[in-house]
Motif scaffolding. Structure first.
Motif, short mmCIF file in Angstrom:
data_model
loop_
_atom_site.label_atom_id
_atom_site.label_comp_id
_atom_site.label_asym_id
_atom_site.label_seq_id
_atom_site.Cartn_x
_atom_site.Cartn_y
_atom_site.Cartn_z
N VAL A 17 0.62 -6.05 -10.41
CA VAL A 17 1.43 -5.10 -9.73
C VAL A 17 0.49 -4.65 -8.29
O VAL A 17 1.15 -4.57 -7.30
CB VAL A 17 1.73 -3.80 -10.36
CG1 VAL A 17 2.34 -2.66 -9.67
CG2 VAL A 17 2.70 -4.15 -11.54
N TRP A 18 -0.60 -4.63 -8.59
CA TRP A 18 -1.51 -4.35 -7.20
C TRP A 18 -1.42 -5.16 -6.31
O TRP A 18 -1.23 -4.94 -5.06
CB TRP A 18 -3.09 -4.19 -7.95
CG TRP A 18 -3.21 -2.71 -8.32
CD1 TRP A 18 -3.82 -2.43 -9.63
CD2 TRP A 18 -3.26 -1.52 -7.62
NE1 TRP A 18 -3.88 -1.29 -9.81
CE2 TRP A 18 -3.79 -0.52 -8.63
CE3 TRP A 18 -2.75 -1.07 -6.32
CZ2 TRP A 18 -3.83 0.97 -8.23
CZ3 TRP A 18 -3.04 0.17 -6.13
CH2 TRP A 18 -3.45 1.40 -7.07
N ALA A 19 -1.45 -6.61 -6.61
CA ALA A 19 -1.36 -7.63 -5.85
C ALA A 19 0.02 -7.84 -4.94
O ALA A 19 0.00 -7.87 -3.74
CB ALA A 19 -1.40 -8.77 -6.42
N MET A 20 1.20 -7.32 -5.79
CA MET A 20 2.35 -7.18 -5.16
C MET A 20 2.32 -5.93 -4.01
O MET A 20 3.08 -6.24 -3.20
CB MET A 20 3.53 -7.08 -6.27
CG MET A 20 3.64 -8.39 -7.00
SD MET A 20 4.01 -9.73 -6.06
CE MET A 20 5.70 -9.15 -4.98
N LEU A 21 2.03 -5.11 -4.41
CA LEU A 21 1.86 -3.83 -3.50
C LEU A 21 1.07 -4.08 -2.28
O LEU A 21 1.46 -3.81 -1.11
CB LEU A 21 1.20 -2.84 -4.30
CG LEU A 21 2.08 -2.23 -5.20
CD1 LEU A 21 1.07 -1.11 -6.08
CD2 LEU A 21 3.14 -1.51 -4.72
N VAL A 22 0.05 -4.92 -2.41
CA VAL A 22 -0.88 -5.17 -1.14
C VAL A 22 -0.08 -6.29 -0.41
O VAL A 22 0.16 -5.99 1.06
CB VAL A 22 -2.21 -5.85 -1.80
CG1 VAL A 22 -2.91 -6.73 -0.41
CG2 VAL A 22 -3.10 -4.94 -2.15
N VAL A 23 0.61 -7.01 -0.87
CA VAL A 23 1.55 -8.08 -0.19
C VAL A 23 2.56 -7.36 0.68
O VAL A 23 2.99 -7.58 1.85
CB VAL A 23 2.03 -9.27 -1.21
CG1 VAL A 23 3.34 -9.98 -0.42
CG2 VAL A 23 1.26 -10.10 -1.69
N VAL A 24 3.22 -6.53 -0.15
CA VAL A 24 4.31 -5.74 0.47
C VAL A 24 3.70 -4.65 1.67
O VAL A 24 4.42 -4.77 2.58
CB VAL A 24 5.02 -4.75 -0.58
CG1 VAL A 24 5.92 -3.51 0.13
CG2 VAL A 24 5.75 -5.57 -1.52
N CYS A 25 2.75 -4.03 1.45
CA CYS A 25 2.13 -3.13 2.53
C CYS A 25 1.65 -4.22 3.71
O CYS A 25 1.98 -3.88 4.70
CB CYS A 25 0.79 -2.82 1.97
SG CYS A 25 1.18 -1.23 0.97
N ALA A 26 1.08 -5.44 3.47
CA ALA A 26 0.92 -6.61 4.73
C ALA A 26 2.00 -6.92 5.32
O ALA A 26 2.18 -6.97 6.75
CB ALA A 26 0.05 -7.80 4.17
N ILE A 27 3.11 -7.15 4.71
CA ILE A 27 4.52 -7.42 5.36
C ILE A 27 4.78 -6.12 6.05
O ILE A 27 5.50 -6.56 7.29
CB ILE A 27 5.43 -7.79 4.11
CG1 ILE A 27 4.94 -9.21 3.72
CG2 ILE A 27 6.89 -8.05 4.78
CD1 ILE A 27 5.95 -9.63 2.46
N ASN A 28 4.90 -4.90 5.78
CA ASN A 28 5.25 -3.82 6.33
C ASN A 28 4.25 -3.77 7.35
O ASN A 28 5.03 -3.37 8.67
CB ASN A 28 5.14 -2.61 5.33
CG ASN A 28 5.57 -1.42 5.93
OD1 ASN A 28 6.49 -1.33 6.91
ND2 ASN A 28 5.19 -0.34 5.55
#
Length: 59
Positions: A17-28
């Protein structure tokens, strides 16, 4: 550490979940950086109770 908590971070959130949150933040962040050059010089920053813009700020 017991078997129930294997793979769970100290916050209670799994590393996946942390990895997915980091990916979503980077895309944002990337999306915002791509759009920034096309923003007008001034953008609305506040709307009154009637829905009309009553505050402007630099982009």
């Amino acid at each position: 550490m017991n078997n129930e908590n294997k793979g769970i971070h100290a916050t209670g959130v799994s590393p996946r979940v942390w990895a997915m949150l980091v990916v979503v933040c980077a895309i944002n962040v990337a999306a915002h950086l791509m759009v920034m050059p096309s923003l007008p010089a001034q953008i609305p920053t506040h709307w009154g109770a009637n829905g009309a813009v009553d505050g402007w700020g630099p982009s």
